[in-house]
Design a protein around this motif. Structure first.
Motif, PDB file in Angstrom:
ATOM      1  N   GLU A  51      42.831  27.352  14.152  1.00  0.00           N
ATOM      2  CA  GLU A  51      44.023  27.849  14.848  1.00  0.00           C
ATOM      3  C   GLU A  51      44.320  29.275  14.352  1.00  0.00           C
ATOM      4  O   GLU A  51      45.338  29.551  13.709  1.00  0.00           O
ATOM      5  N   TYR A  52      43.423  30.175  14.633  1.00  0.00           N
ATOM      6  CA  TYR A  52      43.517  31.525  14.087  1.00  0.00           C
ATOM      7  C   TYR A  52      44.645  32.347  14.719  1.00  0.00           C
ATOM      8  O   TYR A  52      45.196  33.244  14.080  1.00  0.00           O
ATOM      9  N   GLN A  53      44.961  32.050  15.973  1.00  0.00           N
ATOM     10  CA  GLN A  53      45.997  32.827  16.645  1.00  0.00           C
ATOM     11  C   GLN A  53      47.364  32.613  16.013  1.00  0.00           C
ATOM     12  O   GLN A  53      48.296  33.423  16.220  1.00  0.00           O
ATOM     13  N   LEU A  54      47.502  31.525  15.218  1.00  0.00           N
ATOM     14  CA  LEU A  54      48.788  31.263  14.563  1.00  0.00           C
ATOM     15  C   LEU A  54      48.869  31.897  13.172  1.00  0.00           C
ATOM     16  O   LEU A  54      49.908  31.792  12.508  1.00  0.00           O
ATOM     17  N   LEU A  55      47.787  32.545  12.745  1.00  0.00           N
ATOM     18  CA  LEU A  55      47.765  33.149  11.413  1.00  0.00           C
ATOM     19  C   LEU A  55      48.063  34.643  11.423  1.00  0.00           C
ATOM     20  O   LEU A  55      48.126  35.262  10.368  1.00  0.00           O
ATOM     21  N   GLY A  56      48.221  35.238  12.600  1.00  0.00           N
ATOM     22  CA  GLY A  56      48.528  36.659  12.677  1.00  0.00           C
ATOM     23  C   GLY A  56      47.380  37.448  13.259  1.00  0.00           C
ATOM     24  O   GLY A  56      46.460  36.901  13.881  1.00  0.00           O
ATOM     25  N   PRO A  57      47.363  38.754  13.050  1.00  0.00           N
ATOM     26  CA  PRO A  57      46.298  39.615  13.577  1.00  0.00           C
ATOM     27  C   PRO A  57      44.927  39.238  13.031  1.00  0.00           C
ATOM     28  O   PRO A  57      44.801  38.601  11.981  1.00  0.00           O
ATOM     29  N   THR A  58      43.901  39.664  13.738  1.00  0.00           N
ATOM     30  CA  THR A  58      42.529  39.343  13.362  1.00  0.00           C
ATOM     31  C   THR A  58      42.164  39.905  11.994  1.00  0.00           C
ATOM     32  O   THR A  58      41.408  39.276  11.227  1.00  0.00           O
ATOM     33  N   THR A  59      42.698  41.059  11.660  1.00  0.00           N
ATOM     34  CA  THR A  59      42.397  41.655  10.347  1.00  0.00           C
ATOM     35  C   THR A  59      42.854  40.751   9.221  1.00  0.00           C
ATOM     36  O   THR A  59      42.145  40.570   8.212  1.00  0.00           O
ATOM     37  N   PHE A  60      44.046  40.153   9.368  1.00  0.00           N
ATOM     38  CA  PHE A  60      44.544  39.235   8.343  1.00  0.00           C
ATOM     39  C   PHE A  60      43.675  37.977   8.252  1.00  0.00           C
ATOM     40  O   PHE A  60      43.380  37.481   7.165  1.00  0.00           O
ATOM     41  N   VAL A  61      43.282  37.467   9.427  1.00  0.00           N
ATOM     42  CA  VAL A  61      42.473  36.246   9.449  1.00  0.00           C
ATOM     43  C   VAL A  61      41.152  36.482   8.726  1.00  0.00           C
ATOM     44  O   VAL A  61      40.682  35.641   7.942  1.00  0.00           O
ATOM     45  N   LYS A  62      40.507  37.630   8.956  1.00  0.00           N
ATOM     46  CA  LYS A  62      39.257  37.938   8.283  1.00  0.00           C
ATOM     47  C   LYS A  62      39.453  38.018   6.766  1.00  0.00           C
ATOM     48  O   LYS A  62      38.599  37.579   5.984  1.00  0.00           O
ATOM     49  N   GLY A  63      40.580  38.570   6.346  1.00  0.00           N
ATOM     50  CA  GLY A  63      40.853  38.634   4.923  1.00  0.00           C
ATOM     51  C   GLY A  63      41.036  37.261   4.310  1.00  0.00           C
ATOM     52  O   GLY A  63      40.548  36.996   3.181  1.00  0.00           O
ATOM     53  N   TYR A  64      41.733  36.366   5.057  1.00  0.00           N
ATOM     54  CA  TYR A  64      41.907  34.999   4.558  1.00  0.00           C
ATOM     55  C   TYR A  64      40.546  34.294   4.393  1.00  0.00           C
ATOM     56  O   TYR A  64      40.297  33.600   3.396  1.00  0.00           O
ATOM     57  N   ILE A  65      39.665  34.493   5.379  1.00  0.00           N
ATOM     58  CA  ILE A  65      38.350  33.817   5.339  1.00  0.00           C
ATOM     59  C   ILE A  65      37.504  34.353   4.190  1.00  0.00           C
ATOM     60  O   ILE A  65      36.824  33.594   3.475  1.00  0.00           O
ATOM     61  N   LYS A  66      37.530  35.677   3.961  1.00  0.00           N
ATOM     62  CA  LYS A  66      36.778  36.253   2.848  1.00  0.00           C
ATOM     63  C   LYS A  66      37.257  35.693   1.518  1.00  0.00           C
ATOM     64  O   LYS A  66      36.442  35.330   0.640  1.00  0.00           O
ATOM     65  N   ASN A  67      38.574  35.607   1.330  1.00  0.00           N
ATOM     66  CA  ASN A  67      39.114  35.064   0.080  1.00  0.00           C
ATOM     67  C   ASN A  67      38.763  33.575  -0.072  1.00  0.00           C
ATOM     68  O   ASN A  67      38.478  33.102  -1.179  1.00  0.00           O
ATOM     69  N   TYR A  68      38.785  32.878   1.052  1.00  0.00           N
ATOM     70  CA  TYR A  68      38.422  31.451   1.035  1.00  0.00           C
ATOM     71  C   TYR A  68      36.979  31.282   0.554  1.00  0.00           C
ATOM     72  O   TYR A  68      36.678  30.447  -0.319  1.00  0.00           O
ATOM     73  N   CYS A  69      36.073  32.101   1.118  1.00  0.00           N
ATOM     74  CA  CYS A  69      34.668  32.017   0.736  1.00  0.00           C
ATOM     75  C   CYS A  69      34.453  32.456  -0.717  1.00  0.00           C
ATOM     76  O   CYS A  69      33.590  31.935  -1.425  1.00  0.00           O
ATOM     77  N   ARG A  70      35.223  33.429  -1.171  1.00  0.00           N
ATOM     78  CA  ARG A  70      35.089  33.883  -2.548  1.00  0.00           C
ATOM     79  C   ARG A  70      35.483  32.785  -3.526  1.00  0.00           C
ATOM     80  O   ARG A  70      34.871  32.631  -4.596  1.00  0.00           O
ATOM     81  N   GLU A  71      36.525  32.003  -3.188  1.00  0.00           N
ATOM     82  CA  GLU A  71      36.930  30.904  -4.063  1.00  0.00           C
ATOM     83  C   GLU A  71      35.844  29.813  -4.134  1.00  0.00           C
ATOM     84  O   GLU A  71      35.652  29.191  -5.177  1.00  0.00           O
ATOM     85  N   LEU A  72      35.145  29.649  -3.016  1.00  0.00           N
ATOM     86  CA  LEU A  72      34.088  28.626  -2.986  1.00  0.00           C
ATOM     87  C   LEU A  72      32.727  29.179  -3.393  1.00  0.00           C
ATOM     88  O   LEU A  72      31.737  28.432  -3.459  1.00  0.00           O
ATOM     89  N   LYS A  73      32.649  30.526  -3.618  1.00  0.00           N
ATOM     90  CA  LYS A  73      31.425  31.197  -4.038  1.00  0.00           C
ATOM     91  C   LYS A  73      30.310  31.008  -3.011  1.00  0.00           C
ATOM     92  O   LYS A  73      29.188  30.606  -3.329  1.00  0.00           O
ATOM     93  N   ILE A  74      30.655  31.280  -1.752  1.00  0.00           N
ATOM     94  CA  ILE A  74      29.678  31.222  -0.667  1.00  0.00           C
ATOM     95  C   ILE A  74      29.685  32.558   0.057  1.00  0.00           C
ATOM     96  O   ILE A  74      30.652  33.336  -0.029  1.00  0.00           O
ATOM     97  N   ASP A  75      28.632  32.843   0.802  1.00  0.00           N
ATOM     98  CA  ASP A  75      28.523  34.103   1.538  1.00  0.00           C
ATOM     99  C   ASP A  75      29.442  34.051   2.769  1.00  0.00           C
ATOM    100  O   ASP A  75      29.382  33.118   3.578  1.00  0.00           O
ATOM    101  N   HIS A  76      30.257  35.075   2.891  1.00  0.00           N
ATOM    102  CA  HIS A  76      31.209  35.087   4.003  1.00  0.00           C
ATOM    103  C   HIS A  76      30.643  35.735   5.256  1.00  0.00           C
ATOM    104  O   HIS A  76      31.254  35.651   6.332  1.00  0.00           O
ATOM    105  N   THR A  77      29.502  36.429   5.165  1.00  0.00           N
ATOM    106  CA  THR A  77      28.988  37.165   6.333  1.00  0.00           C
ATOM    107  C   THR A  77      28.648  36.245   7.503  1.00  0.00           C
ATOM    108  O   THR A  77      29.107  36.480   8.635  1.00  0.00           O
TER     109      THR A  77
END
Length: 287
Positions: A51-77
């Motif tokens: 439900e990405y449209q409820l999280l704000g602009p796309t730039t914010f969503v990408k930042g959330y996903i990068k941080n999520y992947c960093r916590e799990l130590k997986i490649d975000h690309t």
């Protein structure tokens, strides 16, 4: 064959499902992940539910996903590559805010221009007031003296002609009164009870006397009740001027605080008039 091809494609997990699977495999709870990302639990759930449209602009969503992947130590690309393109453009919002800001700046500019105009008017009025108050009395009265110079010469000529006419009238009256006085002197002494009456002019009873003592050089202009100018010009310090005419008098003084005035023997108080200004008033003063 078609069913075998489409079935794997339908079972392909979404971006949110991939994130959720990695989190569960790492044995990290939803609340712990939200704390590490500095997000709310609801925001993390929306991310895993796609439900990405409820999280704000796309730039914010990408930042959330990068941080999520960093916590799990997986490649975000590859995971970011699965993020769907935004369905609604985000620029109109910025353009709307920009247009509002432009309109506000225009209003502020007009308000500032109006303020500058008002300030200029106030400064100009103050400068004019200061110039009028600081100008010496001599400069204020110079224009009046120039305008009255021609009139004064004409009135002096008229006054001289009136004096000559008055002397001629007095001479004629004396010539008429002389035979009558001789007749009265020739009457017998028994007729001495005859009374002679003389009439005094009524104007003498209605006239008033002004005495002005000039302690400093000052300009003066005086009109009587009939509108005749009986005094004008610059009087020097120490000069005492006595005038007789019909009241009320219209008086203009350059330095009223340097002149002592009496009307019919009574002192006239001019302390109520502002200093360093021309004083215009009538005698007697209105109570």
């Amino acid at each position: 064959m078609n069913e075998e091809i489409t079935q794997p494609q339908s079972e392909q997990p979404s971006l949110g499902q991939i994130l959720k699977t990695h989190r569960e495999n790492a044995d990290i709870s939803l609340a712990t992940m939200a704390t590490h990302l500095k997000l709310t639990v609801l925001q993390v759930q929306r991310m895993e539910n796609d439900e990405y449209q409820l999280l704000g602009p796309t730039t914010f969503v990408k930042g959330y996903i990068k941080n999520y992947c960093r916590e799990l130590k997986i490649d975000h690309t590859p995971i970011l590559a699965m993020l769907p393109a935004p369905t609604t453009p985000e620029k109109p919002v910025d353009m709307q805010s920009f247009s509002r800001r432009t309109e506000k700046e225009a209003n502020d500019s007009r308000l500032m221009i109006a303020s500058y105009i008002i300030l200029a008017i106030v400064i100009g009025s103050s400068a004019l007031w200061w110039w009028q108050n600081s100008m010496p009395i001599e400069e204020q009265t110079s224009n009046i003296n120039v305008e009255n110079s021609i009139m004064s010469e004409q009135q002096e000529q008229a006054a001289q002609s009136n004096i000559g006419a008055s002397q001629q009238q007095v001479q004629e009256i004396n010539n008429v009164a002389l035979p009558q006085s001789e007749q009265l002197s020739a009457l017998p002494s028994g007729n001495s009870t005859i009374n002679t009456t003389t009439t005094a002019p009524n104007e003498a009873n209605n006239s008033s006397t002004i005495v002005m003592l000039f302690n400093d050089e000052s300009w003066v202009e005086i009109y009587d009740a009939e509108g005749e100018k009986i005094a004008f010009g610059v009087k020097k310090a120490g000069y005492e001027m006595t005038l007789t005419g019909i009241a009320p008098f219209s008086v203009v003084l350059g330095k009223h605080d340097a002149v002592n005035i009496t009307l019919n023997g009574e002192t006239v108080d001019l302390s109520a008039f502002p200093k360093n200004r021309l004083a215009k008033f009538k005698l007697p003063l209105a109570e």
